[in-house]
Write an enzyme that holds these catalytic residues in place. Sequence first.
Site, mmCIF file in Angstrom:
data_model
loop_
_atom_site.group_PDB
_atom_site.id
_atom_site.type_symbol
_atom_site.label_atom_id
_atom_site.label_comp_id
_atom_site.label_asym_id
_atom_site.label_seq_id
_atom_site.Cartn_x
_atom_site.Cartn_y
_atom_site.Cartn_z
ATOM 1 N N GLU A 76 46.374 65.849 67.477
ATOM 2 C CA GLU A 76 45.829 66.078 66.138
ATOM 3 C C GLU A 76 44.898 67.292 66.081
ATOM 4 O OE1 GLU A 76 44.568 62.211 64.190
ATOM 5 O OE2 GLU A 76 44.795 61.570 66.275
ATOM 6 N N SER A 120 46.779 59.835 62.698
ATOM 7 C CA SER A 120 47.529 60.733 61.807
ATOM 8 C C SER A 120 48.998 60.351 61.674
ATOM 9 C CB SER A 120 47.418 62.194 62.266
ATOM 10 O OG SER A 120 46.093 62.659 62.119
ATOM 11 N N TYR A 169 49.074 65.525 55.298
ATOM 12 C CA TYR A 169 48.438 66.836 55.440
ATOM 13 C C TYR A 169 49.131 67.979 54.706
ATOM 14 C CZ TYR A 169 45.913 64.181 58.904
ATOM 15 O OH TYR A 169 45.148 63.212 59.519
ATOM 16 N N ARG A 227 36.129 55.151 57.541
ATOM 17 C CA ARG A 227 37.135 54.758 56.554
ATOM 18 C C ARG A 227 37.954 53.602 57.115
ATOM 19 N NH1 ARG A 227 40.755 58.712 56.797
ATOM 20 N NH2 ARG A 227 42.362 57.253 57.476
ATOM 21 N N ASP A 249 41.535 51.419 56.550
ATOM 22 C CA ASP A 249 42.857 51.468 55.916
ATOM 23 C C ASP A 249 43.476 50.072 55.854
ATOM 24 O OD1 ASP A 249 42.472 54.213 55.870
ATOM 25 O OD2 ASP A 249 43.580 54.540 57.732
ATOM 26 N N GLU A 276 43.658 49.898 60.326
ATOM 27 C CA GLU A 276 42.781 50.484 61.331
ATOM 28 C C GLU A 276 41.450 50.885 60.709
ATOM 29 O OE1 GLU A 276 43.308 54.653 62.690
ATOM 30 O OE2 GLU A 276 45.227 54.543 61.641
ATOM 31 N N ASN A 314 38.835 54.017 60.924
ATOM 32 C CA ASN A 314 38.783 55.418 61.344
ATOM 33 C C ASN A 314 37.322 55.864 61.389
ATOM 34 O OD1 ASN A 314 38.875 58.280 61.415
ATOM 35 N ND2 ASN A 314 40.921 58.260 60.535
ATOM 36 N N GLY A 344 38.881 62.534 57.988
ATOM 37 C CA GLY A 344 39.148 63.956 57.866
ATOM 38 C C GLY A 344 38.428 64.646 56.720
#
Length: 310
Positions: free
Chosen positions: A21, A152, A219, A258, A260, A274, A276, A280
């Site tokens: 990543e 990612s 992305y 964050r 998810d 997960e 994080n 990002g």
Amino acid sequence: MMAERNGVSRVIVLQGGDSPEASVSRSSAAGVVAALARLGVAHDLWELDGDWVSRLAALQGEPGIVVFCNALHGGMGENGVVQGVCEALGLRYTGSSLPACALAMDKVRARHVLAAVGVHVAEGGEVFSAEEIEDWILRLGKVVVKPVDGGSSLGVSILEKGADVAKAFHAAAKAGSGRVMVEDFIAGVELTTGVLGTQVLPVIEIVPSHAMYDFESKYTVGGSEHIIPARVPHDVTAHVQHMALLAGRALGCTGAYRVDFRYDERLDFLGVLEVNTLPGFTPTSLLPDAAGKVGMTYDELVMWIIKAAL
């Protein structure tokens, strides 16, 4: 002229590293550096390569307050290695601590902790061969195969009976440290929410342009739509936000992180995918979008994260 701000004499933004990543990290770092320039904060941009430990160690005793802004994604930037070096050297850094990062990055261990405190996770576990994936498919029908410690959406596959399990196993192993896990596929809507300290941000509904919220969807500009607030019932929104705080506390997360989720309306099942610890800051990232909905600009969010490291 760059000057001291909020007691911070210099911010060093870390990018790159040993992760697949790394390109995402550089995109996040570019956004952070641009924000610091607009804010007039003295800063440097460091690529995490070579003898980076000695470079960090050389800053011990530097006058003023130096903060390392961790814009790394995956690998040693997110699994506790960089955090551990900073802690050993007495250096300030953004994000969660070594134990929290190491635990959150290991999705198998994190699953056990989350389940123990009442956070719902999909049925699953670590696998050591492609044949084991076939056994899970026979048992569950549709599964997700992914790296235990990747991010990612790299190396992630959604499989059903008849799929190429060997290909999926090797893709997942290559995208992380080699460890692979499988989970029951949760049908329904993709949700996420960011947390800033104790403040839970609005829930985002993610609508990818592809069948799966993959690397390209994450992305590429236009690769996904971020709907804020998410189009789910109010009680589901409240549950997402409560579970996000509970998950973060269980893993020991601090600063900005964050969480998810996927929500299956048919079964009324909300499962955490997960946590994080290093969200990002790319042009398509979720945390800045959520912060914007509560009136926090990108630059203000960057400064909040840096101040949280003090």
